[in-house]
Design a protein around this motif. Sequence first.
Motif, short mmCIF file in Angstrom:
data_model
loop_
_atom_site.label_atom_id
_atom_site.label_comp_id
_atom_site.label_asym_id
_atom_site.label_seq_id
_atom_site.Cartn_x
_atom_site.Cartn_y
_atom_site.Cartn_z
N ARG A 1 0.84 -1.19 0.00
CA ARG A 1 0.00 0.00 0.00
C ARG A 1 0.88 1.25 0.00
O ARG A 1 2.09 1.18 0.18
N PHE B 1 -0.09 4.68 -9.50
CA PHE B 1 0.36 3.32 -9.70
C PHE B 1 1.87 3.28 -9.44
O PHE B 1 2.55 4.33 -9.42
N THR C 1 2.14 -1.94 -11.14
CA THR C 1 0.89 -2.32 -10.49
C THR C 1 -0.29 -1.76 -11.29
O THR C 1 -0.12 -1.00 -12.26
N SER C 2 -1.47 -2.12 -10.81
CA SER C 2 -2.69 -1.54 -11.39
C SER C 2 -2.84 -0.10 -10.90
O SER C 2 -2.21 0.32 -9.93
N CYS C 3 -3.68 0.67 -11.55
CA CYS C 3 -3.90 2.08 -11.22
C CYS C 3 -5.11 2.20 -10.31
O CYS C 3 -6.19 1.69 -10.62
N MET C 4 -4.93 2.87 -9.18
CA MET C 4 -6.02 3.11 -8.23
C MET C 4 -6.62 4.48 -8.47
O MET C 4 -5.90 5.49 -8.43
N PRO D 1 -3.67 4.51 -1.66
CA PRO D 1 -4.09 3.31 -2.38
C PRO D 1 -3.64 2.02 -1.68
O PRO D 1 -2.59 1.96 -1.05
N TYR E 1 -2.74 -1.84 -2.78
CA TYR E 1 -2.41 -2.64 -3.95
C TYR E 1 -2.44 -4.14 -3.64
O TYR E 1 -3.15 -4.90 -4.30
N ASN E 2 -1.62 -4.57 -2.68
CA ASN E 2 -1.51 -5.99 -2.34
C ASN E 2 -1.23 -6.83 -3.60
O ASN E 2 -1.91 -7.83 -3.88
N GLU E 3 -0.22 -6.43 -4.33
CA GLU E 3 0.18 -7.12 -5.55
C GLU E 3 1.61 -7.64 -5.41
O GLU E 3 2.47 -6.97 -4.81
#
Length: 470
Positions: free
Chosen positions: A340, A356, A373-376, A382, A384-386
């Motif tokens: 995060r 991101f 990462t993906s875009c929040m 944000p 993420y947890n990726e």
Amino acid sequence: LLEGKIPGLLARLSDLLLCRWTCRNCCQKCFDCSCCQTNEDEVEILGPFPAQTPAWLISSQNEDKDGDSDNAISELPPTLQDVSPDRRRSSSDTSRSTYSLTRRISSLESRRPSSPLIDIKPIEFGIIGAKKEIVQPTILRKTYTPDDYFRKFEPRLYSLDSNSDDMDSLTDEEILSKYQLGMLHFSTQYDLLHNYLIVRVIEAKDLPPPISYDGSRQDMAHSNPYVKICLLPDQKNSKQTGVKRKTQNPVFEERYTFEIPFLEAQRRTLLLTVVDFDKFSRHCVIGKVSMPLSDVDLVKGGHWWKALVPSSQNEVELGELLLSLNYLPSAGRLNVDIIRAKQLLQTDMSQGSDPFVKIQLVHGLKLTKTKKTSCMRGTIDPFYNESFSFKVPQEELENASLVFTVYGHNVKSSNDFIGRIVIGQYSTGAPESNHWRRMLSAHRTAVEQWHSLRSREDCDRVSPASLEVT
């Protein structure tokens, strides 16, 4: 026989030295004078002195100055007036010596508050004869110049220009006239039914224009204010309003909620920071308002106009990033978890940002792999947890660097840079180096750590790996 005569010889020798060979009363030699012989009845014990000097001692002092010994004897207590003249004289001498000692001690007591640096040797009291002198206390006084006392003071603590003024003692009018940073209108109320705090940012007025690079104030067209809202001390779940373009009297009319128990909310302090948005540079803090929620009725709620005060933080921080690193030696895999971010710098004029994270692996000074990462959407905090995995052989691990860059997504133009850090061989600071060492010493175990984002210029100056990425 000698044991019996020795004390007598010592007594005669003492009387001989004290009387100076001739008796004061009969003018005869001390060997033949009967009045110089020590009488056990005349021995006195000098004990503690009284708190106040007796009247007969004061009279004895006055008579001592005038040289009239007869009047001094008449003022003695009745117990001393009935004794023989010889004993009167001896008692008078003892009284004068006693008074002299008392007078010196009294003078020392009167000087004690203003002269603390006085060293007095202990006074030894004992049995003395009528003709023996009383030993006076020895006073050791150290001399000091006025500079010795004032050298300990620090003038800066007493300067009228110090910034240690207590803001609570100033009214809003005094703060406004002193700093001229404008005022902020907001409201607070706690919803007991849903257990959340409502903060409403209404408007601001008379905000100063931003300061340009040469130190002068820019025109109103460059003022783009917005407000950041958080609860101290941990600043969890911070919020911020949208940016109001080209105005010094922005109207926000935005409402935010903080899910927090009522008792916990009463222990927090509401911090509202007014910031000027600058897309091509760091955002500048205009001023702040802090209000302890324990000082207001949260259930009833209320509206406040508060004057802005200067902030110790002149520029808005770029934000923080929570990362987890794990290395598997057997598989030769470097695993990275982007968990995060919080308090990211806003890059969009609308509310929030679209952040991101781009992760780039650099071997030595060569870029080898890039992932993101993906875009929040619409947030500065944000989640993420990726997870990402990079193949790094163990023999090449010491030459590897990971570059983490946070961007704000922008559809119309290139993405907006927010912040960056480098972890690995060319780390950008001590926290990043510490995280890398912890990962190397804890194989097969994930190691988490928060990192403060840095500007592009700071990273390029200290890390060659930052220069190799875009």
